[in-house]
Design a protein around this motif. Structure first.
Motif, PDB file in Angstrom:
ATOM      1  N   ILE A 165      52.003  16.144  75.605  1.00  0.00           N
ATOM      2  CA  ILE A 165      52.596  15.105  74.759  1.00  0.00           C
ATOM      3  C   ILE A 165      52.370  15.515  73.313  1.00  0.00           C
ATOM      4  O   ILE A 165      51.245  15.842  72.917  1.00  0.00           O
ATOM      5  CB  ILE A 165      51.929  13.736  75.027  1.00  0.00           C
ATOM      6  N   ILE A 213      55.493   7.534  79.081  1.00  0.00           N
ATOM      7  CA  ILE A 213      54.777   8.799  79.296  1.00  0.00           C
ATOM      8  C   ILE A 213      54.385   8.946  80.763  1.00  0.00           C
ATOM      9  O   ILE A 213      54.511  10.019  81.362  1.00  0.00           O
ATOM     10  CB  ILE A 213      53.535   8.865  78.385  1.00  0.00           C
ATOM     11  N   PHE A 223      56.584  15.373  76.736  1.00  0.00           N
ATOM     12  CA  PHE A 223      56.992  14.109  76.118  1.00  0.00           C
ATOM     13  C   PHE A 223      56.826  14.258  74.612  1.00  0.00           C
ATOM     14  O   PHE A 223      55.725  14.504  74.117  1.00  0.00           O
ATOM     15  CB  PHE A 223      56.114  12.954  76.623  1.00  0.00           C
ATOM     16  N   SER A 251      47.116  13.725  73.359  1.00  0.00           N
ATOM     17  CA  SER A 251      48.350  14.203  72.709  1.00  0.00           C
ATOM     18  C   SER A 251      47.994  15.128  71.563  1.00  0.00           C
ATOM     19  O   SER A 251      46.883  15.107  71.047  1.00  0.00           O
ATOM     20  CB  SER A 251      49.183  13.016  72.194  1.00  0.00           C
TER      21      SER A 251
END
Length: 332
Positions: A165, A213, A223, A251
């Motif tokens: 992510i 997500i 993502f 992330s």
């Protein structure tokens, strides 16, 4: 008597400012007008950093980013003393018309000069943010979108490889034009911008992102979240921390920053800068004053500076809805 036209670039630099400077200089030469420049924006006007512009100064500049006249932000233009000193410099050099290439703040400065100076003033929309009314696109916007798109395409490659992510922050000041154009062009799973987010909805947005997500990761995919700058409370780092605290989701952050303002301008911007630069000189010859030259629906138009400054230019609802339709897929 030969007219003397001055040009300066102000505020944040934008790709193809040089194309506009070049067009103004060459058009002046064609019409037998004298063209001069001032370095470092309004600071150079106040400090009299004057230079004569000739065709050989600008011919090899179409492909160059930045601005050959340099730029700056000028706090002195927020004072009456600074504005009056700028006007005194214009009178000292017997300038007949001033063209300023810049964004919202630069055009406000030009409007302030007009209140103390009797000659013609013309604005050109030079900003990557695309937040000026009176033109479909500002000079530099297309290049900024292209640069950011290429960068995010590369981020997507590594995001896919690790099924990660990424939060990618893009520029735009207080406008979402870059965020939405880049987000849609790169297929970002989420775009967070001024048009679809407010700070009081941060908790709701994090919940929404976590749901999207989770669904995406079940398909073994990456993502990408495209985030407009100056928006999320605490910035991209705070968003990352919220995703971790509320959903145990890790992330990575990539802030694209000033690479979006640099680099060789794309053909769309070179052509726009050239077209508007030529039109600015034509506007002076035909007696237009206190306007910004832009292009809407394929036609060059002149819009009063006051109208440009006081009219908002939000991202179209069409773009916002286009993204929402894609995001809805992940929320079902």
């Amino acid at each position: 008597m030969m007219k003397k036209i001055a040009v300066l670039t102000s505020g944040g630099d934008a790709p193809a400012m040089n194309a506009a400077i070049r067009a103004i200089t060459l058009s002046c030469n064609y019409h037998q007008l004298q063209c001069v420049g001032f370095y470092h924006g309004y600071n150079g006007l106040i400090d009299d950093q004057y230079v004569e512009m000739e065709h050989f100064d600008v011919n090899p500049t179409l492909q160059q980013g930045g601005t050959i006249l340099k730029s700056a932000r000028c706090q002195a233009m927020l004072t009456s003393e600074g504005v009056i000193q700028a006007c005194n410099t214009l009178r000292k050099h017997e300038i007949d018309a001033l063209i300023v290439i810049g964004g919202d703040g630069s055009l406000r400065g030009l409007q302030a000069i007009k209140q103390h100076w009797e000659k013609q003033v013309i604005g050109l929309p030079g900003t990557i943010d695309n937040d000026l009314s009176g033109t479909d696109c500002t000079i530099g916007f297309a290049t900024a979108v292209t640069t950011a798109t290429h960068a995010i395409d590369k981020i997507r490659d590594t995001a896919n490889a690790f099924e990660r992510i990424f939060i990618v922050e893009v520029m735009g000041r207080h406008s979402g034009h870059i965020a939405f154009n880049v987000g849609i062009a790169t297929g970002a799973e989420a775009i967070i911008s001024f048009e679809n987010f407010s700070a009081d909805r941060a908790l709701q947005k994090v919940t929404e992102l976590l749901k999207a997500i989770d669904k995406q990761q079940h398909t073994h995919g990456s993502f990408l979240i495209v985030l407009a700058e100056n928006l999320w409370p605490g910035g991209a780092q705070a968003l990352k921390e919220s995703l971790t605290e509320q959903g145990k989701v890790d992330s990575a952050i990539c802030i694209l920053g000033h690479i979006q303002r640099g680099g060789s301008p794309v053909p769309e911007d070179r052509n726009l800068g050239t077209e508007l630069g030529l039109a600015a000189v034509d506007a002076i010859i035909t007696g237009q004053d206190n306007v910004m030259i832009g292009r809407e629906a394929g036609k060059v138009i002149a819009t009063p500076l006051e109208q440009v400054i006081n009219t908002a230019k939000p991202v179209s609802a069409h773009w916002v809805n286009a993204h929402q339709q894609q995001l809805t897929h992940y929320l079902k």
